[in-house]
Write an enzyme that holds these catalytic residues in place. Structure first.
Site, PDB file in Angstrom:
ATOM      1  N   LYS A 184     -10.785  15.237  34.352  1.00  0.00           N
ATOM      2  CA  LYS A 184     -12.192  14.832  34.413  1.00  0.00           C
ATOM      3  C   LYS A 184     -12.377  14.118  35.747  1.00  0.00           C
ATOM      4  CE  LYS A 184     -13.283  14.513  29.537  1.00  0.00           C
ATOM      5  NZ  LYS A 184     -14.511  15.282  29.344  1.00  0.00           N
TER       6      LYS A 184
ATOM      7  N   HIS B  81     -13.510  25.726  20.337  1.00  0.00           N
ATOM      8  CA  HIS B  81     -14.607  26.568  20.827  1.00  0.00           C
ATOM      9  C   HIS B  81     -14.195  27.426  22.022  1.00  0.00           C
ATOM     10  CE1 HIS B  81     -15.297  23.207  23.628  1.00  0.00           C
ATOM     11  NE2 HIS B  81     -16.072  23.998  24.333  1.00  0.00           N
TER      12      HIS B  81
ATOM     13  N   ASP C 290     -24.129  14.120  19.207  1.00  0.00           N
ATOM     14  CA  ASP C 290     -24.306  14.873  20.437  1.00  0.00           C
ATOM     15  C   ASP C 290     -23.982  16.361  20.294  1.00  0.00           C
ATOM     16  OD1 ASP C 290     -25.160  13.636  22.758  1.00  0.00           O
ATOM     17  OD2 ASP C 290     -23.321  14.303  23.782  1.00  0.00           O
TER      18      ASP C 290
ATOM     19  N   GLU D 265     -13.548  19.104  35.434  1.00  0.00           N
ATOM     20  CA  GLU D 265     -14.956  18.756  35.178  1.00  0.00           C
ATOM     21  C   GLU D 265     -15.418  17.805  36.256  1.00  0.00           C
ATOM     22  OE1 GLU D 265     -16.202  18.869  30.464  1.00  0.00           O
ATOM     23  OE2 GLU D 265     -15.177  17.114  31.198  1.00  0.00           O
TER      24      GLU D 265
ATOM     25  N   HIS E 132      -7.498  23.507  24.063  1.00  0.00           N
ATOM     26  CA  HIS E 132      -8.234  24.562  24.771  1.00  0.00           C
ATOM     27  C   HIS E 132      -7.312  25.389  25.691  1.00  0.00           C
ATOM     28  CE1 HIS E 132     -11.589  22.638  23.041  1.00  0.00           C
ATOM     29  NE2 HIS E 132     -11.914  21.823  24.021  1.00  0.00           N
TER      30      HIS E 132
ATOM     31  N   ARG F 233      -4.993  31.872  36.070  1.00  0.00           N
ATOM     32  CA  ARG F 233      -4.596  32.558  37.298  1.00  0.00           C
ATOM     33  C   ARG F 233      -3.162  33.065  37.149  1.00  0.00           C
ATOM     34  NH1 ARG F 233      -6.450  31.844  43.018  1.00  0.00           N
ATOM     35  NH2 ARG F 233      -8.371  31.112  42.086  1.00  0.00           N
TER      36      ARG F 233
ATOM     37  N   ARG G 290     -11.932  33.905  35.333  1.00  0.00           N
ATOM     38  CA  ARG G 290     -12.739  32.670  35.404  1.00  0.00           C
ATOM     39  C   ARG G 290     -13.566  32.544  34.124  1.00  0.00           C
ATOM     40  NH1 ARG G 290     -15.340  32.563  40.524  1.00  0.00           N
ATOM     41  NH2 ARG G 290     -17.141  33.539  39.583  1.00  0.00           N
TER      42      ARG G 290
ATOM     43  N   GLY H 157     -13.986  31.057  21.478  1.00  0.00           N
ATOM     44  CA  GLY H 157     -15.223  31.839  21.401  1.00  0.00           C
ATOM     45  C   GLY H 157     -15.789  32.137  22.780  1.00  0.00           C
TER      46      GLY H 157
HETATM   47  C1  BG6 Z   1     -14.387  19.279  24.479  1.00  0.00           C
HETATM   48  C2  BG6 Z   1     -13.804  18.032  25.105  1.00  0.00           C
HETATM   49  O1  BG6 Z   1     -13.538  19.758  23.490  1.00  0.00           O
HETATM   50  O2  BG6 Z   1     -14.566  20.253  25.489  1.00  0.00           O
HETATM   51  C3  BG6 Z   1     -14.704  17.502  26.196  1.00  0.00           C
HETATM   52  O3  BG6 Z   1     -13.633  17.055  24.092  1.00  0.00           O
HETATM   53  C4  BG6 Z   1     -14.991  18.589  27.207  1.00  0.00           C
HETATM   54  O4  BG6 Z   1     -14.124  16.395  26.842  1.00  0.00           O
HETATM   55  C5  BG6 Z   1     -15.470  19.863  26.514  1.00  0.00           C
HETATM   56  O5  BG6 Z   1     -15.991  18.123  28.095  1.00  0.00           O
HETATM   57  C6  BG6 Z   1     -15.574  21.016  27.486  1.00  0.00           C
HETATM   58  O6  BG6 Z   1     -16.189  22.085  26.860  1.00  0.00           O
HETATM   59  P1  BG6 Z   1     -16.983  23.153  27.730  1.00  0.00           P
HETATM   60  O7  BG6 Z   1     -17.332  24.224  26.772  1.00  0.00           O
HETATM   61  O8  BG6 Z   1     -18.171  22.435  28.294  1.00  0.00           O
HETATM   62  O9  BG6 Z   1     -16.053  23.568  28.806  1.00  0.00           O
END
Ligand code: BG6
Length: 491
Positions: A341, A178, A15, A216, A240, A351, A375, A181
């Site tokens: 989630k 990520h 994916d 999410e 993250h 914030r 944001r 980035g």
């Molecule tokens: C991933 C998580 O690292 O980041 C996922 O494993 C999550 O559960 C995703 O949905 C969120 O990434 P982004 O860039 O869509 O906020």
């Protein structure tokens, strides 16, 4: 960059490759950020044929009139092989050498970038095999981009690290988060250190709390099997949100180089208290953490309705925790991390809530508190909640909160923000490690979270079941008891 580059994606039928990696490589080619001699190899276990593979995995690429999609996909080939088949890696290496030998002015030398998007069970085999068969000849680089999970606690990270560092130098390992980035996170150092107005108030003297939130509006949607072994703390908070926290709270590095940034991050993490579960409050609240799990609401299935989730799982899909930073700058300021989630919307924001304005004779008690909001998504923006006099001819001055808004779409009209993976590929190809995660910070990150995660794994505390789209009951009280006030509306 004129030397040929081969990018090998392990886990190419997955994916991530489809949604992020191939589209990111296409964009980088479109913007001419990668060498002309570019060879992209998808490595996967299933024996799919190339046109089928491309059709499926490159379906998400948005074609730009400047660069035909077929020109990009013509660079892609597929290599079918098992992750434990030595012979398959040897064939892969031979095919890369063959490609390099045919490139003009390359003298048979090329750079090699391996992206590992594979499950932890085969990670070791891939690292070993790349080390044995896949190294670039002298003069070219060999770099590995590695996706999380980087272990599941201090011990497993130490093992994983032992494995990677026995085969590769730290300068060859690009551990990817990520979120580093994402444009708004990339802007934090500029916001803090290129503007005179923020750094002087960036401390316990003026800041009441800092709130880092990820939500999410999706559940696990049939992919809960993996999620259940991880949970929201390992999935989002320990990586993250913790990375965003580091940029917000670190002392200024002496230079924006990878080495100096790591020093500043590690020094910050060393001053953060280790988390433990603590006693329960009878709901989802414990001393250090609040746990929730989304359940069915209307048409939205609950976490336990996902067939891939073990029956009766107590895995948290929602969690909040407060980090304490024991430095002169931050002592006493709660950093609230919240991730969930199955919530009402997809949003990620940071914030900073300022303390109330002290009473003064002219204004009296203002009653509103400033907030600076970054944001990250959706609709990247920076805004400040301030107080203004309401316009109008009135006997008394009426004050109300207003938003000083800097939305990226308005401020940088037409700017191409790109996806985080584009920047990460580019920085790796350039050898810039400043946006990647070092082993030193991971040791500290796991030190903070491991005791808490072990207690959750062993004691299996009951999370508060909350309807999809709503906050779990008790969350706001738990947060308030920790000295954090959350504004009722998000802006
Ligand atoms: C991933 C998580 O690292 O980041 C996922 O494993 C999550 O559960 C995703 O949905 C969120 O990434 P982004 O860039 O869509 O906020």
């Amino acid at each position: 960059m004129s030397m040929p580059l081969t990018v090998v994606i392990f886990g190419a039928t997955g994916d991530l490759a489809k949604k992020k990696l191939f589209p990111a490589l296409y964009q980088l080619c479109l913007h001419k950020h990668l060498p002309r001699s570019l060879d992209i190899v998808g490595y996967g276990r299933s024996d799919v044929n190339l046109p089928e593979f491309i059709n499926k995995q490159c379906a998400g690429i948005k074609e730009d009139p400047q660069y035909a999609k077929h020109l990009f996909t013509s660079r892609i080939r597929f290599h079918a092989g098992g992750y434990d088949e030595d012979e398959s890696y040897a064939r892969l290496a031979a095919s890369i050498c063959e490609y390099e030998a045919t490139q003009p002015a390359a003298n048979g030398i090329g750079n090699r970038l391996y992206f590992l998007s594979v499950p932890p069970s085969v990670f070791g085999a891939v690292v070993d095999a790349v080390s044995k068969h896949g190294r670039a000849p002298a003069g070219g680089f060999t770099r590995l981009m590695i996706e999380k999970p980087f272990g599941r606690d201090s011990g497993t990270f130490a093992e994983l690290n032992q494995l990677t560092s026995s085969c590769f130098r730290e300068s060859q390992l690009f551990r990817l988060d990520h979120y580093l980035g994402k444009e708004v996170i990339l802007n934090i150092p500029t916001l803090r250190w290129a503007n005179q107005i923020f750094e002087p108030v960036w401390s316990r003297q003026y800041i009441e709390s800092v709130q880092l939130t990820f939500k999410e509006d999706l559940g696990t949607a049939g992919r809960g099997g993996y999620f259940d072994s991880v949970g929201i703390i390992r999935d989002i908070i320990q990586n993250h949100l913790l990375q965003a926290f580091m940029w917000l709270a670190m002392e200024p590095p002496t230079a924006m180089s990878a080495a100096e940034i790591v020093k500043a991050k590690v020094s910050l993490l060393r001053s953060v208290s280790t988390l433990y579960l603590g006693d329960g409050d009878g709901g989802g609240g414990f001393g250090s953490v609040f746990l929730g799990q989304y359940s069915r609401h209307g048409d939205e299935p609950g976490y336990l309705d996902d067939k891939t989730v073990p029956a009766g799982s107590t895995c948290p899909t929602f969690a909040a925790c407060v980090l304490e930073v024991n430095t002169a700058r931050w002592r006493g300021v709660p950093f609230l991390f919240t991730a969930g989630k199955g919530m009402d919307e997809r949003v990620c924001e940071l914030r900073v809530r300022f303390k109330p304005q002290p009473h003064n004779a002219m204004m009296g008690i203002v009653g509103h508190q400033n907030e600076l909001v970054m944001r990250i998504q959706p609709d990247e923006a920076l805004y400040i909640i301030s107080v203004a006099k309401e316009p109008g001819i009135t006997a008394e001055q009426v004050r109300k909160p207003v938003v000083m808004d800097m939305s990226y779409a308005q401020q940088f009209t037409g700017a191409y923000l790109g996806d985080a993976y584009e920047r990460m590929f580019l920085n790796c190809a350039r050898g810039d490690q400043s946006l990647f995660v070092s082993e030193a910070e991971l040791f500290e990150a796991w030190r903070i979270f491991t005791p808490l995660l072990h207690e959750i794994d062993e004691r299996r505390p009951q999370p508060v079941r909350h309807p999809f789209g709503l906050y779990p009951r008790g969350y706001h009280e738990w947060v308030a008891a920790r000295g954090v006030t959350i504004r009722e509306t998000w802006n």
